[in-house]
Design a protein around this motif. Structure first.
Motif, PDB file in Angstrom:
ATOM      1  N   MET A 154    -104.567 117.738 104.654  1.00  0.00           N
ATOM      2  CA  MET A 154    -105.954 116.787 104.574  1.00  0.00           C
ATOM      3  C   MET A 154    -105.532 116.204 106.416  1.00  0.00           C
ATOM      4  O   MET A 154    -104.210 115.472 106.304  1.00  0.00           O
ATOM      5  CB  MET A 154    -106.205 116.525 104.276  1.00  0.00           C
ATOM      6  CG  MET A 154    -106.604 117.310 102.951  1.00  0.00           C
ATOM      7  SD  MET A 154    -107.377 115.700 101.577  1.00  0.00           S
ATOM      8  CE  MET A 154    -106.492 115.117 100.871  1.00  0.00           C
ATOM      9  N   HIS A 155    -106.692 116.572 107.151  1.00  0.00           N
ATOM     10  CA  HIS A 155    -106.569 115.640 108.069  1.00  0.00           C
ATOM     11  C   HIS A 155    -107.806 115.145 108.956  1.00  0.00           C
ATOM     12  O   HIS A 155    -108.823 115.672 108.603  1.00  0.00           O
ATOM     13  CB  HIS A 155    -106.122 116.798 109.630  1.00  0.00           C
ATOM     14  CG  HIS A 155    -105.410 116.347 111.058  1.00  0.00           C
ATOM     15  ND1 HIS A 155    -106.854 115.104 112.116  1.00  0.00           N
ATOM     16  CD2 HIS A 155    -104.518 115.968 111.646  1.00  0.00           C
ATOM     17  CE1 HIS A 155    -105.554 115.307 112.571  1.00  0.00           C
ATOM     18  NE2 HIS A 155    -104.840 114.739 112.525  1.00  0.00           N
ATOM     19  N   ASP A 156    -108.057 113.500 109.231  1.00  0.00           N
ATOM     20  CA  ASP A 156    -108.998 112.805 109.743  1.00  0.00           C
ATOM     21  C   ASP A 156    -109.066 112.832 110.958  1.00  0.00           C
ATOM     22  O   ASP A 156    -110.612 111.841 111.006  1.00  0.00           O
ATOM     23  CB  ASP A 156    -109.138 111.546 108.586  1.00  0.00           C
ATOM     24  CG  ASP A 156    -107.268 110.819 109.412  1.00  0.00           C
ATOM     25  OD1 ASP A 156    -107.687 111.080 110.593  1.00  0.00           O
ATOM     26  OD2 ASP A 156    -107.659 110.135 109.316  1.00  0.00           O
ATOM     27  N   GLY A 157    -109.355 113.649 111.429  1.00  0.00           N
ATOM     28  CA  GLY A 157    -109.329 113.061 112.941  1.00  0.00           C
ATOM     29  C   GLY A 157    -108.185 112.780 114.094  1.00  0.00           C
ATOM     30  O   GLY A 157    -108.310 113.760 115.203  1.00  0.00           O
ATOM     31  N   LYS A 158    -107.262 112.027 113.556  1.00  0.00           N
ATOM     32  CA  LYS A 158    -106.221 110.906 113.539  1.00  0.00           C
ATOM     33  C   LYS A 158    -104.769 111.704 113.437  1.00  0.00           C
ATOM     34  O   LYS A 158    -103.867 111.421 114.281  1.00  0.00           O
ATOM     35  CB  LYS A 158    -106.501 109.644 113.814  1.00  0.00           C
ATOM     36  CG  LYS A 158    -107.873 109.529 113.987  1.00  0.00           C
ATOM     37  CD  LYS A 158    -108.133 107.624 113.896  1.00  0.00           C
ATOM     38  CE  LYS A 158    -109.739 107.501 113.313  1.00  0.00           C
ATOM     39  NZ  LYS A 158    -109.482 106.656 112.903  1.00  0.00           N
ATOM     40  N   GLU A 159    -104.680 111.857 112.274  1.00  0.00           N
ATOM     41  CA  GLU A 159    -103.476 112.021 111.404  1.00  0.00           C
ATOM     42  C   GLU A 159    -103.682 112.875 110.528  1.00  0.00           C
ATOM     43  O   GLU A 159    -105.096 112.968 109.549  1.00  0.00           O
ATOM     44  CB  GLU A 159    -102.637 110.846 111.135  1.00  0.00           C
ATOM     45  CG  GLU A 159    -103.630 109.830 111.029  1.00  0.00           C
ATOM     46  CD  GLU A 159    -102.755 108.352 109.912  1.00  0.00           C
ATOM     47  OE1 GLU A 159    -101.583 108.572 111.066  1.00  0.00           O
ATOM     48  OE2 GLU A 159    -103.821 107.566 109.952  1.00  0.00           O
ATOM     49  N   PHE A 160    -102.653 113.689 109.920  1.00  0.00           N
ATOM     50  CA  PHE A 160    -102.698 113.591 108.518  1.00  0.00           C
ATOM     51  C   PHE A 160    -102.358 113.147 107.119  1.00  0.00           C
ATOM     52  O   PHE A 160    -101.547 112.205 108.081  1.00  0.00           O
ATOM     53  CB  PHE A 160    -101.372 114.848 108.477  1.00  0.00           C
ATOM     54  CG  PHE A 160    -101.454 116.429 109.726  1.00  0.00           C
ATOM     55  CD1 PHE A 160    -102.255 117.013 108.929  1.00  0.00           C
ATOM     56  CD2 PHE A 160    -100.894 116.047 110.756  1.00  0.00           C
ATOM     57  CE1 PHE A 160    -102.064 118.295 109.967  1.00  0.00           C
ATOM     58  CE2 PHE A 160    -100.799 117.355 111.177  1.00  0.00           C
ATOM     59  CZ  PHE A 160    -101.394 118.682 110.604  1.00  0.00           C
ATOM     60  N   LEU A 161    -103.050 113.434 106.429  1.00  0.00           N
ATOM     61  CA  LEU A 161    -102.943 112.121 105.423  1.00  0.00           C
ATOM     62  C   LEU A 161    -102.061 112.218 104.919  1.00  0.00           C
ATOM     63  O   LEU A 161    -101.295 110.513 104.610  1.00  0.00           O
ATOM     64  CB  LEU A 161    -104.134 111.858 104.108  1.00  0.00           C
ATOM     65  CG  LEU A 161    -105.499 112.083 104.545  1.00  0.00           C
ATOM     66  CD1 LEU A 161    -106.621 111.749 103.790  1.00  0.00           C
ATOM     67  CD2 LEU A 161    -105.782 110.970 105.870  1.00  0.00           C
ATOM     68  N   ALA A 162    -101.016 112.454 105.018  1.00  0.00           N
ATOM     69  CA  ALA A 162     -99.488 112.907 104.652  1.00  0.00           C
ATOM     70  C   ALA A 162     -98.631 111.622 105.042  1.00  0.00           C
ATOM     71  O   ALA A 162     -97.304 111.904 104.754  1.00  0.00           O
ATOM     72  CB  ALA A 162     -99.677 113.886 103.690  1.00  0.00           C
ATOM     73  N   SER A 163     -98.800 111.930 105.807  1.00  0.00           N
ATOM     74  CA  SER A 163     -98.123 110.773 107.729  1.00  0.00           C
ATOM     75  C   SER A 163     -98.368 109.637 107.244  1.00  0.00           C
ATOM     76  O   SER A 163     -96.887 109.189 106.972  1.00  0.00           O
ATOM     77  CB  SER A 163     -99.033 111.439 108.752  1.00  0.00           C
ATOM     78  OG  SER A 163     -99.503 111.187 109.292  1.00  0.00           O
ATOM     79  N   ARG A 164     -99.181 108.994 105.516  1.00  0.00           N
ATOM     80  CA  ARG A 164     -99.139 108.239 106.275  1.00  0.00           C
ATOM     81  C   ARG A 164     -99.169 107.304 104.392  1.00  0.00           C
ATOM     82  O   ARG A 164     -99.513 106.484 103.626  1.00  0.00           O
ATOM     83  CB  ARG A 164    -100.370 106.794 106.402  1.00  0.00           C
ATOM     84  CG  ARG A 164    -101.707 107.389 106.362  1.00  0.00           C
ATOM     85  CD  ARG A 164    -102.437 106.250 106.893  1.00  0.00           C
ATOM     86  NE  ARG A 164    -104.404 107.136 107.079  1.00  0.00           N
ATOM     87  CZ  ARG A 164    -105.186 106.784 106.615  1.00  0.00           C
ATOM     88  NH1 ARG A 164    -104.891 105.765 105.443  1.00  0.00           N
ATOM     89  NH2 ARG A 164    -106.302 107.104 106.034  1.00  0.00           N
ATOM     90  N   LEU A 165     -99.754 108.490 103.688  1.00  0.00           N
ATOM     91  CA  LEU A 165     -99.918 108.628 102.319  1.00  0.00           C
ATOM     92  C   LEU A 165     -99.722 109.185 101.134  1.00  0.00           C
ATOM     93  O   LEU A 165     -98.820 110.488 101.667  1.00  0.00           O
ATOM     94  CB  LEU A 165    -101.582 108.569 101.804  1.00  0.00           C
ATOM     95  CG  LEU A 165    -102.352 107.642 102.082  1.00  0.00           C
ATOM     96  CD1 LEU A 165    -103.901 108.169 101.616  1.00  0.00           C
ATOM     97  CD2 LEU A 165    -102.336 106.434 101.680  1.00  0.00           C
ATOM     98  N   ASN A 166     -98.886 108.848 100.094  1.00  0.00           N
ATOM     99  CA  ASN A 166     -98.138 110.250  99.155  1.00  0.00           C
ATOM    100  C   ASN A 166     -98.919 110.858  98.725  1.00  0.00           C
ATOM    101  O   ASN A 166     -99.689 110.794  97.810  1.00  0.00           O
ATOM    102  CB  ASN A 166     -97.449 109.759  98.229  1.00  0.00           C
ATOM    103  CG  ASN A 166     -96.041 108.886  98.568  1.00  0.00           C
ATOM    104  OD1 ASN A 166     -95.787 109.079  99.301  1.00  0.00           O
ATOM    105  ND2 ASN A 166     -96.111 107.569  98.057  1.00  0.00           N
ATOM    106  N   VAL A 167     -99.234 111.748  99.063  1.00  0.00           N
ATOM    107  CA  VAL A 167    -100.090 112.886  98.455  1.00  0.00           C
ATOM    108  C   VAL A 167     -99.443 114.124  97.151  1.00  0.00           C
ATOM    109  O   VAL A 167     -98.791 115.388  97.824  1.00  0.00           O
ATOM    110  CB  VAL A 167    -100.843 114.154  99.696  1.00  0.00           C
ATOM    111  CG1 VAL A 167    -102.051 114.837  99.621  1.00  0.00           C
ATOM    112  CG2 VAL A 167    -101.546 112.852 100.770  1.00  0.00           C
TER     113      VAL A 167
END
Length: 120
Positions: free
Chosen positions: A86-99
């Motif tokens: 999942m990518h919010d347009g700036k970064e992959f969510l997994a780069s800042r959250l544990n998914v």
């Protein structure tokens, strides 16, 4: 945040966030995603839009201070979707959250326990 995905009817997927209804999306919208190895951000953006549409309870929950997103899917097609992209347009969510994805308890395989000592 705990997200539960289950088929509502046909290809409609109901999304519950922390046990509360958030929104639905059509699983067929995810059938023609860009190939992840060719365009991972575009692939992830489509997953993000399905999971966190504007104005949804899921999107509002995402704005809070989170460290983890737990995704429980009741169907194999939803379990095998690579939500980690999942990518919010700036970064992959997994780069800042544990998914983390997991199956509901009734679909999990039993853990075998041995009384014998472990030898490595």
């Amino acid at each position: 945040m705990h997200i539960q995905l289950s088929y509502e009817s046909g290809t409609r997927v109901a999304v519950l966030v922390n046990g509360q209804p958030s929104h639905t999306f059509d699983r067929s919208d995810l059938r023609h995603l860009p190939l992840v190895w060719r365009d991972a951000p575009a692939h992830g953006a489509a997953l993000y839009r399905a999971m966190f549409p504007a104005g949804s309870a899921a999107e509002r929950s995402l704005q809070s201070e989170l460290t983890e997103i737990n995704i429980q899917a009741d169907d194999i097609s939803l379990q095998t979707t690579n939500w980690e992209y999942m990518h919010d347009g700036k970064e992959f969510l997994a780069s800042r959250l544990n998914v983390v994805r997991f199956a509901p308890r009734h679909l999990r395989l039993p853990v075998s326990v041995s009384s014998a000592p472990l030898h490595i």
